[in-house]
Write an enzyme that holds these catalytic residues in place. Structure first.
Site, PDB file in Angstrom:
ATOM      1  N   ASN A   1     -46.881   4.906 -92.720  1.00 15.71           N
ATOM      2  CA  ASN A   1     -48.129   4.349 -91.920  1.00 15.71           C
ATOM      3  C   ASN A   1     -48.062   5.114 -90.750  1.00 15.71           C
ATOM      4  O   ASN A   1     -47.115   5.147 -89.914  1.00 15.71           O
ATOM      5  CB  ASN A   1     -48.262   3.006 -92.249  1.00 15.71           C
ATOM      6  CG  ASN A   1     -47.057   2.351 -91.733  1.00 15.71           C
ATOM      7  OD1 ASN A   1     -45.984   2.867 -91.780  1.00 15.71           O
ATOM      8  ND2 ASN A   1     -47.316   1.053 -91.439  1.00 15.71           N
TER       9      ASN A   1
ATOM     10  N   GLU B   1     -49.971   3.721 -86.840  1.00 18.54           N
ATOM     11  CA  GLU B   1     -50.696   2.823 -86.259  1.00 18.54           C
ATOM     12  C   GLU B   1     -51.251   3.209 -84.964  1.00 18.54           C
ATOM     13  O   GLU B   1     -50.919   4.409 -84.666  1.00 18.54           O
ATOM     14  CB  GLU B   1     -49.843   1.342 -86.213  1.00 18.54           C
ATOM     15  CG  GLU B   1     -49.513   1.013 -87.611  1.00 18.54           C
ATOM     16  CD  GLU B   1     -48.913  -0.493 -87.558  1.00 18.54           C
ATOM     17  OE1 GLU B   1     -48.596  -1.015 -86.172  1.00 18.54           O
ATOM     18  OE2 GLU B   1     -48.813  -1.161 -88.324  1.00 18.54           O
TER      19      GLU B   1
ATOM     20  N   CYS C   1     -52.737   4.133 -93.448  1.00 11.49           N
ATOM     21  CA  CYS C   1     -51.755   3.623 -94.314  1.00 11.49           C
ATOM     22  C   CYS C   1     -51.021   4.781 -94.656  1.00 11.49           C
ATOM     23  O   CYS C   1     -51.253   6.028 -94.476  1.00 11.49           O
ATOM     24  CB  CYS C   1     -52.558   3.033 -95.501  1.00 11.49           C
ATOM     25  SG  CYS C   1     -53.285   1.371 -95.196  1.00 11.49           S
TER      26      CYS C   1
ATOM     27  N   GLU D   1     -50.290   5.954 -97.516  1.00 15.80           N
ATOM     28  CA  GLU D   1     -50.864   6.526 -98.633  1.00 15.80           C
ATOM     29  C   GLU D   1     -51.753   7.499 -98.308  1.00 15.80           C
ATOM     30  O   GLU D   1     -51.979   8.679 -98.862  1.00 15.80           O
ATOM     31  CB  GLU D   1     -51.329   5.552 -99.819  1.00 15.80           C
ATOM     32  CG  GLU D   1     -50.474   4.598-100.434  1.00 15.80           C
ATOM     33  CD  GLU D   1     -50.292   3.172 -99.669  1.00 15.80           C
ATOM     34  OE1 GLU D   1     -50.394   3.184 -98.201  1.00 15.80           O
ATOM     35  OE2 GLU D   1     -50.168   2.267-100.077  1.00 15.80           O
TER      36      GLU D   1
ATOM     37  N   CYS E   1     -52.966  -1.387-100.546  1.00 19.29           N
ATOM     38  CA  CYS E   1     -54.287  -2.193-100.222  1.00 19.29           C
ATOM     39  C   CYS E   1     -55.189  -1.422-101.068  1.00 19.29           C
ATOM     40  O   CYS E   1     -55.181  -0.424-101.634  1.00 19.29           O
ATOM     41  CB  CYS E   1     -54.438  -2.051 -98.969  1.00 19.29           C
ATOM     42  SG  CYS E   1     -55.097  -0.496 -98.462  1.00 19.29           S
TER      43      CYS E   1
ATOM     44  N   CYS F   1     -56.437   2.135-100.382  1.00 17.69           N
ATOM     45  CA  CYS F   1     -55.513   3.458-100.909  1.00 17.69           C
ATOM     46  C   CYS F   1     -55.600   3.281-102.301  1.00 17.69           C
ATOM     47  O   CYS F   1     -55.455   4.553-102.865  1.00 17.69           O
ATOM     48  CB  CYS F   1     -54.189   2.686-100.377  1.00 17.69           C
ATOM     49  SG  CYS F   1     -53.835   3.053 -98.549  1.00 17.69           S
TER      50      CYS F   1
HETATM   51  N1  THU Z   1     -50.161  -0.367 -95.040  1.00 17.36           N
HETATM   52  C1  THU Z   1     -50.096   0.837 -95.738  1.00 17.36           C
HETATM   53  O1  THU Z   1     -49.399   1.750 -94.918  1.00 17.36           O
HETATM   54  N2  THU Z   1     -50.451   0.771 -96.859  1.00 17.36           N
HETATM   55  C2  THU Z   1     -50.998  -0.113 -97.717  1.00 17.36           C
HETATM   56  O2  THU Z   1     -51.224  -0.066 -98.552  1.00 17.36           O
HETATM   57  C3  THU Z   1     -50.970  -1.452 -96.979  1.00 17.36           C
HETATM   58  C4  THU Z   1     -50.863  -1.678 -95.535  1.00 17.36           C
HETATM   59  C5  THU Z   1     -49.602  -0.439 -93.583  1.00 17.36           C
HETATM   60  C6  THU Z   1     -50.735  -0.536 -92.578  1.00 17.36           C
HETATM   61  C7  THU Z   1     -50.423  -1.303 -91.198  1.00 17.36           C
HETATM   62  O3  THU Z   1     -49.870  -0.058 -90.429  1.00 17.36           O
HETATM   63  C8  THU Z   1     -49.216  -2.143 -91.947  1.00 17.36           C
HETATM   64  O4  THU Z   1     -49.152  -1.626 -93.110  1.00 17.36           O
HETATM   65  C9  THU Z   1     -49.483  -3.675 -91.843  1.00 17.36           C
HETATM   66  O5  THU Z   1     -50.755  -3.879 -92.616  1.00 17.36           O
END
Ligand code: THU
Length: 160
Positions: free
Chosen positions: A62, A64, A73, A75, A112, A115
């Site tokens: 991920n 940010e 994310c 994925e 999520c 994704c």
């Molecule tokens: N996140 C992912 O990388 N994948 C997911 O399927 C859910 C959330 C990340 C996004 C953010 O950087 C952190 O997790 C907290 O939400």
């Protein structure tokens, strides 16, 4: 009116040693991908790896942003990397893991909704299911046969 039921089966493993060597390598690569995470805001690292037809493994984490909604994310990073490296190639399996600096994960992280939709589109495009392996440190390992199992009634392009 009638009632309908939707359910699915998935495999639960106690340890990676119960999985095939190929899955163990993929799990290792997802763990390694945690190191690539840029998550200074949530401090929640997510790593994902993909086994591409032909044997290549790619990974992503991920990423940010100070403007929170722009966070990408793991994925999404992974799927973009696959398309950039092997355009249109089939993904056999994806492994996803996560590590929080504040919370001990008691069960595997699950992707999520957005994704799941991304992986579902890739499945539709390649016409072959993508196995999904979910795990974290000291949790059980879940193996799901197709992303559709965890995205029931998914939206797909055939209706547009
Ligand atoms: N996140 C992912 O990388 N994948 C997911 O399927 C859910 C959330 C990340 C996004 C953010 O950087 C952190 O997790 C907290 O939400």
């Amino acid at each position: 009116m009638k009632k309908a039921v939707s359910s699915f089966e998935y495999e639960v493993y106690k340890s990676a040693s119960q999985l095939t060597e190929s899955d163990q390598i993929l799990i290792h690569e997802a763990k390694e991908a945690l190191k690539k995470s840029y998550s200074p805001y949530s401090k929640f690292k997510v790593g994902a790896s993909a086994l591409v037809k032909g044997g290549a493994i790619l990974s992503g984490a991920n990423m940010e942003n100070a403007a929170y909604p722009m966070c990408i994310c793991a994925e999404g990073v992974l799927l973009s990397s696959v398309e950039a490296t092997f355009p249109g190639e089939t993904i056999e399996t994806i492994a996803i893991t996560a590590k929080s600096s504040s919370v001990k994960l008691l069960s595997p992280p699950t992707p999520c909704g957005a994704c799941r939709q991304l992986i579902s589109e890739k499945e539709n495009r390649q016409g072959k299911s993508i196995r999904v392996i979910l795990f974290a440190e000291n949790t059980e390992i879940y193996v799901i046969e197709t992303i559709k199992d965890i995205l029931p009634f998914s939206f797909d392009g055939s209706v547009i």
